[in-house]
Structures are given as C-alpha cells and as structure tokens.
Design an enzyme around this catalytic site. Sequence first.
Site, PDB file in Angstrom:
ATOM      1  N   GLN A 107       0.856  -1.186   0.000  1.00  0.00           N
ATOM      2  CA  GLN A 107       0.000   0.000   0.000  1.00  0.00           C
ATOM      3  C   GLN A 107       0.896   1.240   0.000  1.00  0.00           C
ATOM      4  OE1 GLN A 107      -2.137   1.826   3.396  1.00  0.00           O
ATOM      5  NE2 GLN A 107      -3.999   1.172   2.347  1.00  0.00           N
ATOM      6  N   HIS A 184      -3.351   4.323  -1.635  1.00  0.00           N
ATOM      7  CA  HIS A 184      -4.137   4.750  -0.470  1.00  0.00           C
ATOM      8  C   HIS A 184      -4.884   6.036  -0.822  1.00  0.00           C
ATOM      9  CE1 HIS A 184      -5.549   5.022   3.499  1.00  0.00           C
ATOM     10  NE2 HIS A 184      -4.460   4.672   4.167  1.00  0.00           N
ATOM     11  N   HIS A 187      -8.957   7.860   4.201  1.00  0.00           N
ATOM     12  CA  HIS A 187      -8.562   8.227   5.559  1.00  0.00           C
ATOM     13  C   HIS A 187      -7.907   9.595   5.716  1.00  0.00           C
ATOM     14  CE1 HIS A 187      -8.508   3.633   6.400  1.00  0.00           C
ATOM     15  NE2 HIS A 187      -9.728   4.136   6.297  1.00  0.00           N
ATOM     16  N   TYR A 189      -5.717  11.203   3.985  1.00  0.00           N
ATOM     17  CA  TYR A 189      -4.368  11.452   3.484  1.00  0.00           C
ATOM     18  C   TYR A 189      -4.451  12.244   2.175  1.00  0.00           C
ATOM     19  CZ  TYR A 189      -3.350   8.250   7.236  1.00  0.00           C
ATOM     20  OH  TYR A 189      -3.279   7.666   8.483  1.00  0.00           O
ATOM     21  N   ARG A 236      -7.725   2.012  -2.343  1.00  0.00           N
ATOM     22  CA  ARG A 236      -8.522   1.991  -1.114  1.00  0.00           C
ATOM     23  C   ARG A 236      -9.295   3.302  -0.968  1.00  0.00           C
ATOM     24  NH1 ARG A 236      -6.908   1.038   5.319  1.00  0.00           N
ATOM     25  NH2 ARG A 236      -8.384  -0.656   5.579  1.00  0.00           N
ATOM     26  N   GLY A 325      -8.173  -6.816   9.826  1.00  0.00           N
ATOM     27  CA  GLY A 325      -7.078  -6.013  10.318  1.00  0.00           C
ATOM     28  C   GLY A 325      -6.520  -6.530  11.631  1.00  0.00           C
ATOM     29  N   ARG A 326      -7.134  -6.087  12.722  1.00  0.00           N
ATOM     30  CA  ARG A 326      -6.579  -6.420  14.037  1.00  0.00           C
ATOM     31  C   ARG A 326      -6.518  -7.919  14.296  1.00  0.00           C
ATOM     32  NH1 ARG A 326      -7.671  -1.654  18.400  1.00  0.00           N
ATOM     33  NH2 ARG A 326      -7.393   0.096  16.975  1.00  0.00           N
TER      34      ARG A 326
END
Length: 371
Positions: A107, A184, A187, A189, A236, A325-326
């Site tokens: 990414q 990316h 979010h 950015y 994404r 993810g987590r």
Amino acid sequence: MSHIKEARTEESLFQPARIGDIEVANRIVMAPLTRNRAGEGNVPNELNLKYYAQRAGAGLIVTEATQVSAQAQGYANTPGLHTPEQVAAWKKITDAVHEKGGRIVVQIWHTGRMSHVSFQPDGKAPVAPSAIRADAKTFVVGEGFVDTSVPRELTLAEIPGVVDDFRQTARRALEAGFDGIEIHGAHGYLLDSFLRDGSNHRTDNYGGSIENRARLLLEVVAAATAEIGGGRVGVRLSPVSPVNDSSESQPQPLFNYVVEQLNKLGLAYLHVVEGHTGGPRDNAPFDYEALHQRFDGAWLVNNGYDRMMAREAIASGHGDLVAFGRAFITNPDLVHRLQHNLPLNVPFSDAPLYGGVGEHGYTDYPALTEA
C-alpha cells in the site's frame, strides 16, 4: 470478478480466486496495518520480514502504508519505497512471503496534511490541497503525540511531481518483488483530502467540482496503471469515515463518480472501508452497492468483519474478498482459525498496537499447530 456469475457458498471464502493479474489461495485479505516498526532510514528490517512471513497464509497481504517520497511521511518509523535500501529490504520480505506460497501487495501513500514539520525535508510545512490544518495528532519520537502541522497549499507546478512519485513507486514495487500495489485514497491522506470539500477549498482545476476534486486521485491511478498495468493495481477508499478530520458534504455523488472513473482503468480491485474506520459500520447513510455496481473488478470489503459476516459476504456476492485487520495482528494463522472455527488470540494487554521494540506484541502471538 464482481459481475461474473459464479456459484458461491460460505466455504468460498477459503477457496482460490483471481484478483486482476494475481492468483490468490483464498479470499481472506490481511488489511494494511501501520505498526511503526521500520528501522533507520525508514528501511524495513528482519523483524518486519518475520511478521509478514508468519501471515503468508492470507490470500493476499496488503502491507502497512508505505511512503512514495520523503515528503510523504507523517508518522514515526513508517517504511518507504523510494530509496534503493528500502527496495532491497522489501525484496527480502516479498521473497519470504512468496516462499510460503503467499501473495503480497504494497500500500503506497502520501500522508499530506496528516504530518508534522519534524518529518518533512528541511522542516518545511506538509503539503495539502489547501492550507487547512487537520484536527488530528501524530506521534513524534521524543515529543509524544503532537498536533499535526499547518500545511501549505500544494502548487499547480508541484502536482505533476506528486503524480510521478506514485508512478515511480509503482515501478519500484515490482522491482521489490511485490505482486502489485494498493494506492491509499482513503482516511484523510493527500489523495483523499483532495477529494473532499471539507479539506479542499481550491479554486483551480483541482478544486470546486467533483470532477476537479477527483482529478489528482485519477491522475495518480492512471499513471500507476500505465506503468505496471491495471491488473496489479488496487485502490482503497473510505467514503464516510471521519478519521483524520475527513469530511464531505455529498459523499454519495462524489464516490459514485470516483468509482465510475476508476472502473475505466481496468483495476484489479477496489478496497472499500464501510462506515467509520475501526468503528461503527453505520455512522452515516451510504449506498455501497451503488458503488459496487459501478465497478467490474474485485470488490474488497473492510471494517469489523468476523467469521460469520465474511462467509455471508462472499456467499451473497456482497464482496469478492474480505479484509481483516486487528485479527491478523494477534493471529498469524488467521485463515486456519477461521476455516476451522477455532478461537482467536486475545491481544496482549502489555503490548502496544503502534510502535514498540522487539518481538513482543509483533511476532510473538502464538499460532496453532495444524493437525
């Protein structure tokens, strides 16, 4: 993949699939997870290699977000892919993942206004669509969490250079052995901040209308696909996530347009965060299926999926792949556990999610021995 009629069941989650030019062993994706553990010079290290190799059972690994340039950095100890040393270090990681039968894409990002002067070359201000500081914080070694710096507006003359940074990083990704890239565009950015009217107040060809605000993202993706082929490129998006001070007054028409335009580029997949990243899936009304119907490639869904939800998403056609993810942080053998409905590890209470030193909380989560 999304519009091909194929018989699916809940077990299809664990069966092979094709994502553009990439063949994967199952439809479970390791989501990009910033862990802040790169070494000096933002070069990946041997511990990073062990971490990714442990998780090679994922159908596809999407690496932690990785800088396209020195200017693109916004957090401590995040890796880059813009120096020879970084490329060589990533090559060791991709080789290790491939040796275990895995597939891995990198990414790539530019953090934009989600940065601090301490990360910027010569201590300059970070760049953004407009000189509006994000109401957010980042971590600076020796100082702790600090407010992001007030950015300066990226000039028209500088924009082609940013596009070229992404293009060159796409090429370097293949040199480093990656199966592809994920751009990316989420979010808050740089690319996402250009999309949104809350952060983009420009009056030139990169501001105002939806078409203008989407221009930079589309130029970046077009440059990357021209360099390495659309079948190795994913993007994404996070349509309604408010993280990093992201805001948009009309997200549905904006992202309908963005996906329609991205679809023309023959991408491998779109990676869509549903709802508030790491939070509620229903934080704002949004029709994700309207986006899905506008895209012909693989549809990767993300945010809060568990085993049952993932199986149902694949069987119903809601998604073609599901990102975790987590759960991948704490379970290096997550695919095995999900397939056999085995319990998941509990996160260590004494290990940080971001940063840290040594193996604890990074590469020492236990894997189950397969029978």
